[in-house]
Design a protein around this motif. Structure first.
Motif, PDB file in Angstrom:
ATOM      1  N   GLY A 316       0.802  -1.220  -0.051  1.00 36.20           N
ATOM      2  CA  GLY A 316      -0.128  -0.161   0.040  1.00 36.20           C
ATOM      3  C   GLY A 316       0.831   1.346  -0.083  1.00 36.20           C
ATOM      4  N   GLY A 317       2.078   1.088  -0.003  1.00 36.71           N
ATOM      5  CA  GLY A 317       3.057   2.256  -0.173  1.00 36.71           C
ATOM      6  C   GLY A 317       3.608   2.724   1.067  1.00 36.71           C
ATOM      7  N   GLU A 318       3.053   2.086   2.132  1.00 35.95           N
ATOM      8  CA  GLU A 318       3.597   2.652   3.839  1.00 35.95           C
ATOM      9  C   GLU A 318       5.072   2.237   3.941  1.00 35.95           C
ATOM     10  OE1 GLU A 318       0.686   2.340   6.822  1.00 35.95           O
ATOM     11  OE2 GLU A 318      -0.752   1.514   5.358  1.00 35.95           O
ATOM     12  N   ARG A 319       5.682   3.113   4.621  1.00 38.64           N
ATOM     13  CA  ARG A 319       7.030   2.892   5.260  1.00 38.64           C
ATOM     14  C   ARG A 319       7.143   3.552   6.551  1.00 38.64           C
ATOM     15  NH1 ARG A 319       6.553   0.525   0.900  1.00 38.64           N
ATOM     16  NH2 ARG A 319       7.592   0.665  -0.783  1.00 38.64           N
ATOM     17  N   ASP A 320       7.923   3.075   7.501  1.00 41.39           N
ATOM     18  CA  ASP A 320       8.208   3.608   8.603  1.00 41.39           C
ATOM     19  C   ASP A 320       9.669   4.039   8.739  1.00 41.39           C
ATOM     20  OD1 ASP A 320       5.792   3.351   9.879  1.00 41.39           O
ATOM     21  OD2 ASP A 320       5.946   1.159  10.289  1.00 41.39           O
ATOM     22  N   GLY A 321       9.954   5.047   9.845  1.00 42.58           N
ATOM     23  CA  GLY A 321      11.021   5.711   9.777  1.00 42.58           C
ATOM     24  C   GLY A 321      12.144   5.110  11.023  1.00 42.58           C
ATOM     25  N   TRP A 322      13.434   5.369  11.155  1.00 41.33           N
ATOM     26  CA  TRP A 322      14.336   4.917  11.928  1.00 41.33           C
ATOM     27  C   TRP A 322      13.857   5.103  13.253  1.00 41.33           C
ATOM     28  CZ3 TRP A 322      15.825   1.937   8.653  1.00 41.33           C
ATOM     29  CH2 TRP A 322      16.135   2.091   7.305  1.00 41.33           C
ATOM     30  N   ASP A 323      13.182   6.496  13.514  1.00 43.29           N
ATOM     31  CA  ASP A 323      12.974   6.717  14.807  1.00 43.29           C
ATOM     32  C   ASP A 323      11.614   6.203  15.307  1.00 43.29           C
ATOM     33  OD1 ASP A 323      11.497   8.068  12.846  1.00 43.29           O
ATOM     34  OD2 ASP A 323      11.555  10.076  13.713  1.00 43.29           O
ATOM     35  N   LEU A 324      11.157   5.362  14.950  1.00 45.75           N
ATOM     36  CA  LEU A 324       9.769   4.661  15.254  1.00 45.75           C
ATOM     37  C   LEU A 324       9.946   4.042  16.837  1.00 45.75           C
ATOM     38  CD1 LEU A 324       6.941   4.145  13.814  1.00 45.75           C
ATOM     39  CD2 LEU A 324       7.660   1.710  13.680  1.00 45.75           C
ATOM     40  N   GLN A 325       9.216   4.278  17.744  1.00 45.63           N
ATOM     41  CA  GLN A 325       9.325   3.790  19.207  1.00 45.63           C
ATOM     42  C   GLN A 325       8.246   2.656  19.361  1.00 45.63           C
ATOM     43  OE1 GLN A 325      11.812   5.005  21.156  1.00 45.63           O
ATOM     44  NE2 GLN A 325      12.397   6.062  19.511  1.00 45.63           N
ATOM     45  N   PRO A 326       8.746   1.787  19.961  1.00 46.14           N
ATOM     46  CA  PRO A 326       7.643   0.820  20.433  1.00 46.14           C
ATOM     47  C   PRO A 326       6.455   1.002  21.234  1.00 46.14           C
ATOM     48  CG  PRO A 326       9.571   0.312  21.884  1.00 46.14           C
ATOM     49  CD  PRO A 326       9.910   1.536  20.895  1.00 46.14           C
ATOM     50  N   ARG A 327       5.429   0.568  21.416  1.00 48.55           N
ATOM     51  CA  ARG A 327       4.235   0.806  21.924  1.00 48.55           C
ATOM     52  C   ARG A 327       3.724  -0.481  22.869  1.00 48.55           C
ATOM     53  NH1 ARG A 327       0.013   4.367  18.422  1.00 48.55           N
ATOM     54  NH2 ARG A 327      -0.957   4.308  20.604  1.00 48.55           N
ATOM     55  N   SER A 328       3.801  -0.307  24.065  1.00 48.83           N
ATOM     56  CA  SER A 328       3.215  -1.316  24.930  1.00 48.83           C
ATOM     57  C   SER A 328       1.763  -1.618  24.939  1.00 48.83           C
ATOM     58  CB  SER A 328       3.545  -1.139  26.378  1.00 48.83           C
ATOM     59  OG  SER A 328       3.043  -0.013  26.852  1.00 48.83           O
ATOM     60  N   ARG A 329       1.128  -0.395  24.577  1.00 46.66           N
ATOM     61  CA  ARG A 329      -0.342  -0.495  24.501  1.00 46.66           C
ATOM     62  C   ARG A 329      -0.588   0.105  23.006  1.00 46.66           C
ATOM     63  NH1 ARG A 329      -4.250  -0.107  28.223  1.00 46.66           N
ATOM     64  NH2 ARG A 329      -3.733  -1.049  30.055  1.00 46.66           N
ATOM     65  N   TRP A 330      -1.626  -0.545  22.193  1.00 45.96           N
ATOM     66  CA  TRP A 330      -1.721  -0.093  21.070  1.00 45.96           C
ATOM     67  C   TRP A 330      -3.041  -0.855  20.279  1.00 45.96           C
ATOM     68  CZ3 TRP A 330       2.050  -0.695  16.031  1.00 45.96           C
ATOM     69  CH2 TRP A 330       1.971   0.064  15.164  1.00 45.96           C
ATOM     70  N   GLU A 331      -3.831  -0.072  19.914  1.00 41.84           N
ATOM     71  CA  GLU A 331      -5.319  -0.673  19.447  1.00 41.84           C
ATOM     72  C   GLU A 331      -5.013  -0.837  18.078  1.00 41.84           C
ATOM     73  OE1 GLU A 331      -7.851  -1.198  20.406  1.00 41.84           O
ATOM     74  OE2 GLU A 331      -8.540  -0.251  22.436  1.00 41.84           O
ATOM     75  N   PHE A 332      -5.812  -1.874  17.557  1.00 39.15           N
ATOM     76  CA  PHE A 332      -5.853  -1.856  16.138  1.00 39.15           C
ATOM     77  C   PHE A 332      -7.378  -1.910  15.597  1.00 39.15           C
ATOM     78  CE2 PHE A 332      -6.075  -4.059  11.972  1.00 39.15           C
ATOM     79  CZ  PHE A 332      -4.806  -3.174  11.402  1.00 39.15           C
ATOM     80  N   GLY A 333      -7.370  -1.092  14.693  1.00 37.10           N
ATOM     81  CA  GLY A 333      -8.958  -0.919  14.180  1.00 37.10           C
ATOM     82  C   GLY A 333      -9.688   0.421  14.585  1.00 37.10           C
ATOM     83  N   ARG A 334     -10.782   0.645  13.995  1.00 35.44           N
ATOM     84  CA  ARG A 334     -11.328   1.759  14.817  1.00 35.44           C
ATOM     85  C   ARG A 334     -12.685   1.340  15.212  1.00 35.44           C
ATOM     86  NH1 ARG A 334     -11.442   5.137   9.159  1.00 35.44           N
ATOM     87  NH2 ARG A 334     -11.202   3.049   8.302  1.00 35.44           N
ATOM     88  N   TRP A 335     -13.434   1.894  16.228  1.00 40.27           N
ATOM     89  CA  TRP A 335     -14.597   1.723  16.711  1.00 40.27           C
ATOM     90  C   TRP A 335     -15.593   1.772  15.668  1.00 40.27           C
ATOM     91  CZ3 TRP A 335     -15.933  -1.323  20.742  1.00 40.27           C
ATOM     92  CH2 TRP A 335     -15.063  -1.600  21.535  1.00 40.27           C
ATOM     93  N   GLU A 336     -16.486   0.782  15.470  1.00 40.98           N
ATOM     94  CA  GLU A 336     -17.550   0.926  14.175  1.00 40.98           C
ATOM     95  C   GLU A 336     -18.604   2.133  14.780  1.00 40.98           C
ATOM     96  OE1 GLU A 336     -20.532  -2.065  13.534  1.00 40.98           O
ATOM     97  OE2 GLU A 336     -19.649  -2.249  11.318  1.00 40.98           O
ATOM     98  N   ALA A 337     -18.578   2.186  16.117  1.00 39.58           N
ATOM     99  CA  ALA A 337     -19.587   3.217  16.585  1.00 39.58           C
ATOM    100  C   ALA A 337     -19.274   4.684  16.410  1.00 39.58           C
ATOM    101  CB  ALA A 337     -19.754   2.928  18.192  1.00 39.58           C
ATOM    102  N   ASP A 338     -17.953   4.663  16.344  1.00 41.49           N
ATOM    103  CA  ASP A 338     -17.229   6.251  15.986  1.00 41.49           C
ATOM    104  C   ASP A 338     -17.585   6.749  14.566  1.00 41.49           C
ATOM    105  OD1 ASP A 338     -16.554   6.082  18.561  1.00 41.49           O
ATOM    106  OD2 ASP A 338     -14.568   5.754  18.205  1.00 41.49           O
ATOM    107  N   GLU A 339     -17.921   5.586  13.783  1.00 44.01           N
ATOM    108  CA  GLU A 339     -17.908   6.071  12.306  1.00 44.01           C
ATOM    109  C   GLU A 339     -19.062   6.961  12.006  1.00 44.01           C
ATOM    110  OE1 GLU A 339     -15.356   5.926  10.096  1.00 44.01           O
ATOM    111  OE2 GLU A 339     -14.505   5.475  12.205  1.00 44.01           O
TER     112      GLU A 339
END
Ligand code: KG4
Ligand code: ZN
Length: 339
Positions: A316-339
């Protein structure tokens, strides 16, 4: 053809994979830390990080050897960015960033949950839109996926994850670590109707909750003087049946609301449980769908699924940088109710 090297170190498994899209897994090696954490009855974060440091580079060499390729033959480097144990994530993420920088290759930091959600596609093309139930040691959530990068969160646990509840019930019952397979094994000789355990249904339709069920199990254990094999088998079978009913109810309801679903999937460590996958398969059949779960090695944590998620973002053309930090908490996906 693109070749992706992926590293997974979010929890207690060090894993490295070499993957060529769409679904050639050239190698997917894993070092499990189960023996390291067993004496403590749970994961000790400091020991997890140290073991990742010791194991990662030798495992990477073994993976390359097994596939018969050199680092120069790798086109894309990926690692799990989160969620997970920060110290553990840092090991894999730092190694991947250093490698990508040194080799001059693109780098991607992947959401572990995205990996689990796409794990069925490693073996068979997923059909979208899809309902995907993720049940692992850290997460329990139901998603509506319209394509491989778009997920809507329909429901998730507000307290324990299903795998975590299995692990805790095992500990309370004196069963060995890790708990999931031990409870499933004990349940085989038990009567699932022996104990009348609750099937929690929180008022909030977007919530799973397992703490009530866990407390009910604890109470049964507190009432007896001795944990006989027979008692533990009945309790394990009753607990497993209650979890199965709870997940089946949620899936049934979601399938009724999403009649356009073309695929239905069960992913994460708990997908290895035959009773639960069987129960959910029957629910999907009722709606005319064939529930698929990955082979056991792709249910629990592995780097192949991280490579697969990296591929979906890379193309999809995405790339991340060298400065990317780890995340202990991290959701995936959006809430359907918010759309
Ligand atoms: O997906 P996973 O490897 O790690 C996380 O991302 O959390 O899942 C591990 C979880 C553990 O809680 C383990 O007890 C559970 O999956 N599990 C099982 C079974 N095999 C593993 N739970 C129930 N029945 C099983 N056979
Ligand atoms: Zn996982």
């Amino acid at each position: 053809m693109t070749r992706i090297l992926a590293i997974e170190t979010s929890c207690d498994e060090t894993s490295v994979a070499l993957f060529r899209p769409p679904r050639t897994i050239e190698a997917n090696l894993l070092f499990s830390q189960v023996e390291i954490h067993r004496p403590f009855g749970g994961i000790v974060p400091e020991l997890a990080s140290r073991s990742h440091v010791e194991r990662l580079l030798p495992l990477m060499e073994e993976t390359l050897d097994l596939a018969g390729v050199g680092l120069g033959d790798v086109d894309v480097i990926a690692a799990t960015r989160g969620p997970g144990l920060l110290g553990a994530l840092l090991v894999g993420l730092g190694a991947a960033q250093g490698l990508a920088f040194g080799l001059g290759r693109p780098f991607l930091g992947i959401n572990h949950l995205h990996g689990h959600l796409l794990s069925p596609d490693l073996e068979e093309a997923m059909r979208f839109p899809a309902l995907v139930l993720l049940a692992s040691g850290g997460h329990t959530a139901l998603y509506w996926m319209t394509d491989e990068r778009s997920a809507w969160l329909l429901k998730r646990t507000v307290d324990d994850a299903v795998g975590e509840a299995f692990d805790k019930v095992a500990k309370l019952s004196g069963l060995p670590y890790p708990g999931g397979p031990a409870v499933e094994g004990a349940a085989r000789d038990g009567d699932p109707t022996a104990f009348d355990l609750p099937r929690p249904r929180p008022k909030d339709p977007a919530a799973f909750s397992l703490s009530g069920l866990k407390t009910a199990v604890r109470r049964q254990i507190e009432w007896v003087d001795e944990l006989s094999e027979h008692f533990v088998a009945d309790l394990a079978a009753s607990f497993q049946a209650a979890v199965g009913d709870m997940l089946a109810g949620a899936l049934d309801q979601a399938l009724s609301h999403h009649d356009g679903a073309r695929g239905v999937y069960l992913v994460g460590g708990v997908a290895r449980n035959r009773h639960i996958s069987g129960h959910l398969t029957a629910v999907a059949e009722k709606h005319g769908l064939d529930l698929r779960a990955p082979s056991p090695v792709y249910c629990t944590d592995n780097a192949a699924m991280i490579a697969r998620a990296a591929w979906s973002r890379y193309r999809g053309g995405e790339r991340d940088g060298w400065d990317l930090q780890p995340r202990s908490r991290w959701e995936f996906g959006r809430w359907e109710a918010d759309e």
